[in-house]
Design a protein around this motif. Sequence first.
Motif, PDB file in Angstrom:
ATOM      1  N   HIS A 101       6.772  -0.627   6.743  1.00  0.00           N
ATOM      2  CA  HIS A 101       6.318  -1.124   5.661  1.00  0.00           C
ATOM      3  C   HIS A 101       8.360  -2.288   5.761  1.00  0.00           C
ATOM      4  O   HIS A 101       8.763  -2.157   5.722  1.00  0.00           O
ATOM      5  CB  HIS A 101       6.482  -1.202   3.881  1.00  0.00           C
TER       6      HIS A 101
ATOM      7  N   PRO B 280       1.474  -1.204  -0.094  1.00  0.00           N
ATOM      8  CA  PRO B 280       0.417   0.407  -0.243  1.00  0.00           C
ATOM      9  C   PRO B 280       0.644   1.617  -0.267  1.00  0.00           C
ATOM     10  O   PRO B 280       2.007   1.679   0.571  1.00  0.00           O
ATOM     11  CB  PRO B 280      -1.071   0.193   1.459  1.00  0.00           C
ATOM     12  N   THR B 281       0.705   2.537  -0.094  1.00  0.00           N
ATOM     13  CA  THR B 281       0.754   3.530  -0.599  1.00  0.00           C
ATOM     14  C   THR B 281       0.214   4.935   0.387  1.00  0.00           C
ATOM     15  O   THR B 281      -1.092   4.547   0.861  1.00  0.00           O
ATOM     16  CB  THR B 281       1.073   4.214  -1.638  1.00  0.00           C
ATOM     17  N   GLY B 282       0.774   5.837   0.957  1.00  0.00           N
ATOM     18  CA  GLY B 282      -0.294   6.701   1.497  1.00  0.00           C
ATOM     19  C   GLY B 282      -0.791   6.564   3.155  1.00  0.00           C
ATOM     20  O   GLY B 282      -1.033   6.716   3.812  1.00  0.00           O
ATOM     21  N   ASP B 283       0.234   5.105   3.423  1.00  0.00           N
ATOM     22  CA  ASP B 283      -0.418   4.144   4.647  1.00  0.00           C
ATOM     23  C   ASP B 283       0.290   4.953   5.938  1.00  0.00           C
ATOM     24  O   ASP B 283       2.011   5.662   5.637  1.00  0.00           O
ATOM     25  CB  ASP B 283      -0.521   3.030   4.475  1.00  0.00           C
ATOM     26  N   ASP B 284       0.224   4.488   7.194  1.00  0.00           N
ATOM     27  CA  ASP B 284       1.341   5.458   8.305  1.00  0.00           C
ATOM     28  C   ASP B 284       2.053   4.837   8.738  1.00  0.00           C
ATOM     29  O   ASP B 284       2.245   4.884   9.699  1.00  0.00           O
ATOM     30  CB  ASP B 284       0.581   6.152   9.097  1.00  0.00           C
ATOM     31  N   LYS B 285       1.809   3.010   8.679  1.00  0.00           N
ATOM     32  CA  LYS B 285       2.674   1.878   8.752  1.00  0.00           C
ATOM     33  C   LYS B 285       3.999   1.552   8.408  1.00  0.00           C
ATOM     34  O   LYS B 285       3.708   2.523   7.476  1.00  0.00           O
ATOM     35  CB  LYS B 285       1.290   0.829   8.960  1.00  0.00           C
TER      36      LYS B 285
ATOM     37  N   ALA C 201       2.095  -5.208   9.975  1.00  0.00           N
ATOM     38  CA  ALA C 201       2.032  -4.003   8.987  1.00  0.00           C
ATOM     39  C   ALA C 201       2.742  -5.391   7.723  1.00  0.00           C
ATOM     40  O   ALA C 201       2.346  -6.244   7.582  1.00  0.00           O
ATOM     41  CB  ALA C 201       3.466  -3.592   9.335  1.00  0.00           C
ATOM     42  N   PRO C 202       2.134  -3.646   6.741  1.00  0.00           N
ATOM     43  CA  PRO C 202       2.465  -4.756   4.728  1.00  0.00           C
ATOM     44  C   PRO C 202       4.155  -5.128   4.885  1.00  0.00           C
ATOM     45  O   PRO C 202       5.080  -4.700   5.695  1.00  0.00           O
ATOM     46  CB  PRO C 202       2.300  -3.245   4.541  1.00  0.00           C
TER      47      PRO C 202
ATOM     48  N   ALA D 101      -1.235  -7.208   3.288  1.00  0.00           N
ATOM     49  CA  ALA D 101      -1.565  -5.877   3.766  1.00  0.00           C
ATOM     50  C   ALA D 101      -1.560  -6.306   5.337  1.00  0.00           C
ATOM     51  O   ALA D 101      -1.425  -5.567   5.942  1.00  0.00           O
ATOM     52  CB  ALA D 101      -3.396  -6.669   3.465  1.00  0.00           C
ATOM     53  N   SER D 102      -1.594  -6.964   6.307  1.00  0.00           N
ATOM     54  CA  SER D 102      -0.610  -8.032   7.495  1.00  0.00           C
ATOM     55  C   SER D 102       0.138  -8.754   7.298  1.00  0.00           C
ATOM     56  O   SER D 102      -0.201 -10.314   7.939  1.00  0.00           O
ATOM     57  CB  SER D 102      -2.098  -7.974   8.852  1.00  0.00           C
TER      58      SER D 102
END
Length: 452
Positions: free
Chosen positions: A82, A75-80, A209-210, A203-204
């Motif tokens: 990678h 994903p892009t733009g998430d706060d987790k 986390a991704p 995703a998890s």
Amino acid sequence: MSTPENAPLTPVLTRRWLSPQSWRLETYEKLEGYTAVRKALSASPEQVIQLVKDAGLRGRGGAGFPAGVKWGFMPTGDDKPHYLVINADEGEPGTCKDIPLMMADPHALLEGCIIAAYAMRSHHCFIYIRGEALHPMRRLYAAVREAKQAGYLGHDILGSGFDLEITVHAGAGAYICGEETALLDSLEGRRGQPRLKPPFPAASGLYAAPTTVNNVETIATVPSVINGGSEWFRAMGSEKSPGPKIYSISGHVERPGQYEAPLGTTLRELLELCGGMKDGIPLKFWTPGGSSTPLFTADHLDVPLDFEGAAEAGSMLGTTAVQVFNETVSVPWAAMKWTQFYEHESCGKCTPCREGTFWLAQVLERMVDGRGSEQDIDTLLDVCDNIGGRSFCALGDAAVSPIQSGIKYFRDEFLALCESNRPAQGDGAAESRDPVSQGSDSQAAQPVGAQA
């Protein structure tokens, strides 16, 4: 590497393996090392992913999923955070390509990790290596130190503003940890058992986390893709399976070892590279991708060993662990040894695999010991039907492959064994209850073998 007929093969992945101290940073930099990472860091992450997609690089760990597409799932733009995780837990019987690669050229893996992590906006990479592989583990530790001192790892890599840390983690030698979600559980400090999917690692994954999990050979190929470009890479191999591949050839051949060749190479061509069958004894059966792939026979010598060719012929390319057996080997004996391995390595989480592998081993041991009956063949197939497609992960499918294909091509041999009431003769003896040897460890002593 050139692919026209009768043209010499030019190594790509293994080209540095025979260089003096090939594992050192100094040698790697002299031979175009860390030039690809400079190109990648000057582009955007999206451009790097697109180049890998255009090249058609597919996962070299067995599944053959397109690497660029897999990276694009992040994903892009998430706060987790990678994470990039490298699966170096090479435990498939007959598979021995990743260990020599890490031994001879660890910086190729590290450079690929930097590029892949940059493309997926990951700032921490984990290399999960099986615990028995002490020598390549030490090489990786040393390579990480060298790369960090040279500014290729750590804070603000080469002035790009990109940060990356690489952690080399030793597993405990469990075959199940080659399954990506079991690997993640082990990495988190838990018992290595496969997770229910979905959610998928993208995703998890690690620490919820991704996460992207890639094989060693896949990531070590990335620097060549960046430097050579997509068209250059697609000029090798086949249309749907482009690029070079390391084929691990073991068993009854004159020169076992690692052979680099374009995807789509046939066993007939590989046998020429490794000097033919040992002592001239004819080929009887072989595996295209380790013991978890259905067997092939001498009738399959010209099957293209790429993802599509192997599947169309009724097997799988897997990890291209080509185990070659001559006419002195009993198929029921070989199936028994593989089944004992899967019984031993089953994590026990699901009933079909836990119970099924136990009963398969029991029946095969009885047959190989000369105490079987014709009914046992039907029992084996029935148990296989109750395992295949019903286990929690792919270990169950792997366990039934050699039995189902062995009976498919050599049913008469199973019948003869039951009728003769004599023990089967395997590769030396027909011992019972001994876990099968793992090819990855037995072959690791000759990392550069013979290469083309």
